[in-house]
Design a protein around this motif. Structure first.
Motif, PDB file in Angstrom:
ATOM      1  N   ALA A   1      31.311  72.201 -12.384  1.00  0.00           N
ATOM      2  CA  ALA A   1      30.807  71.276 -13.396  1.00  0.00           C
ATOM      3  C   ALA A   1      31.939  70.784 -14.292  1.00  0.00           C
ATOM      4  O   ALA A   1      31.986  69.604 -14.661  1.00  0.00           O
ATOM      5  N   GLN A   2      32.858  71.704 -14.670  1.00  0.00           N
ATOM      6  CA  GLN A   2      34.000  71.302 -15.491  1.00  0.00           C
ATOM      7  C   GLN A   2      34.862  70.263 -14.776  1.00  0.00           C
ATOM      8  O   GLN A   2      35.230  69.238 -15.347  1.00  0.00           O
ATOM      9  N   PHE A   3      35.163  70.522 -13.513  1.00  0.00           N
ATOM     10  CA  PHE A   3      36.005  69.599 -12.753  1.00  0.00           C
ATOM     11  C   PHE A   3      35.260  68.314 -12.400  1.00  0.00           C
ATOM     12  O   PHE A   3      35.875  67.247 -12.319  1.00  0.00           O
ATOM     13  N   ASN A   4      33.946  68.400 -12.187  1.00  0.00           N
ATOM     14  CA  ASN A   4      33.180  67.193 -11.882  1.00  0.00           C
ATOM     15  C   ASN A   4      33.281  66.172 -13.015  1.00  0.00           C
ATOM     16  O   ASN A   4      33.393  64.967 -12.776  1.00  0.00           O
ATOM     17  N   THR A   5      33.219  66.650 -14.249  1.00  0.00           N
ATOM     18  CA  THR A   5      33.311  65.738 -15.392  1.00  0.00           C
ATOM     19  C   THR A   5      34.748  65.359 -15.693  1.00  0.00           C
ATOM     20  O   THR A   5      35.100  64.175 -15.740  1.00  0.00           O
ATOM     21  N   ASN A   6      35.597  66.372 -15.903  1.00  0.00           N
ATOM     22  CA  ASN A   6      36.952  66.102 -16.413  1.00  0.00           C
ATOM     23  C   ASN A   6      37.894  65.513 -15.379  1.00  0.00           C
ATOM     24  O   ASN A   6      38.822  64.782 -15.745  1.00  0.00           O
ATOM     25  N   VAL A   7      37.676  65.828 -14.102  1.00  0.00           N
ATOM     26  CA  VAL A   7      38.615  65.377 -13.062  1.00  0.00           C
ATOM     27  C   VAL A   7      37.974  64.386 -12.093  1.00  0.00           C
ATOM     28  O   VAL A   7      38.399  63.232 -11.990  1.00  0.00           O
ATOM     29  N   PHE A   8      36.936  64.837 -11.376  1.00  0.00           N
ATOM     30  CA  PHE A   8      36.368  63.980 -10.342  1.00  0.00           C
ATOM     31  C   PHE A   8      35.669  62.758 -10.936  1.00  0.00           C
ATOM     32  O   PHE A   8      35.703  61.680 -10.346  1.00  0.00           O
TER      33      PHE A   8
END
Length: 277
Positions: free
Chosen positions: A101-108
């Protein structure tokens, strides 16, 4: 001559809202987005175009969004990727779902938004991508390892984009803010790893101190927004790959890079001498 057009994500609070306000005050045309459209009413009254956007939406929806947004004014001059949130706790305390979830928002999310607009920027041979990262992308702070890793990825993407988009006259920069008095540490923006492990005492201490300091941070988000908007809107200016923002970020990142240089030299004998004779 028409004023530049800014598209800014994550404008319900914090940097996104302040960036929108400052850009509007400068006479620029602004398209502000957020997951909940009603949070943008104040910006709409100030003159911004407002749009609902969840950066974690499927890529085909992001592509449709980009086409719709580009058609409003026929172009975008500045894409400011600001949407994001902070997840705390030791790395091991975050479940795979929480990490994703963190990477989905901040990166992907950032990656999909940018890719959706690049076809238009390349064809126009103009534009700037501005990614709001964090000093944590370099400092890798205990108690925020997953967040810092996501911001390190943002910095890495930005560095590469700045080079590979140069042939199209499209620019990219990563902004690395320090501590600012925003809502980032409030419950709606600060996640904590749910797999609590009592043995990790240092991350707990860091988070307690971070929460206790909420509302007392030295950094003024309005002044930060002025710095960012004025810096990037001077299109004749040379851009660094990364721009520390705030006295704390400047000093901390300067010390970090100087220490890394010293460390590299200290262990030079173990790095070299690996070539064929």
């Amino acid at each position: 001559m028409s004023s530049p057009v800014f598209l800014i994500t994550g404008c319900s609070t914090g940097f996104g809202r302040e960036l929108s306000r400052v850009a509007l005050d400068r006479g620029f045309r602004v398209i502000s987005t957020a997951r909940r459209l009603e949070t943008l009413d104040g910006l709409k009254e100030q003159g911004a175009k407002t749009w609902q956007l969840d950066v974690t939406s499927p890529p085909h929806e992001i592509q449709a969004f980009a086409a719709e947004i580009w058609a409003i004014y026929g172009h975008i001059d500045f894409l400011i990727n600001n949407a994001g949130y902070l997840r705390g706790g030791a790395i091991e305390e975050n479940t795979p779902e929480e990490v994703m979830a963190q990477f989905n928002t901040n990166v992907f999310g950032l990656l999909n938004i940018t890719n959706a607009f690049l076809q238009y920027f390349r064809k126009r041979r103009a534009g700037m991508i501005v990614n709001i990262s964090s000093q944590g992308g370099s400092l890798n702070m205990v108690g925020a390892g997953i967040y810092c890793a996501s911001k390190a990825a943002v910095d890495s993407l930005s560095d590469t984009w700045s080079r590979e988009l140069a042939e199209f006259d499209v620019k990219c920069i990563s902004i690395q803010p320090g501590m600012f008095r925003t809502s980032v540490s409030e419950s709606s923006n600060l996640g904590r790893g749910s797999h609590r492990i009592p043995e990790y005492t240092v991350p707990d201490k860091v988070i307690v101190e971070y929460n206790a300091a909420t509302g007392t941070e030295r950094g003024d988000p309005t002044k930060a927004a002025v710095k960012i908007i004025d810096f990037i809107s001077d299109t004749g200016r040379d851009l660094p790959l990364r721009l520390p923002l705030g006295e704390d970020a400047f000093e901390a990142l300067k010390a970090f890079h100087l220490h890394r240089l010293d460390e590299i030299e200290k262990f030079k004998e173990w790095s070299v001498g690996t070539g064929f004779d």
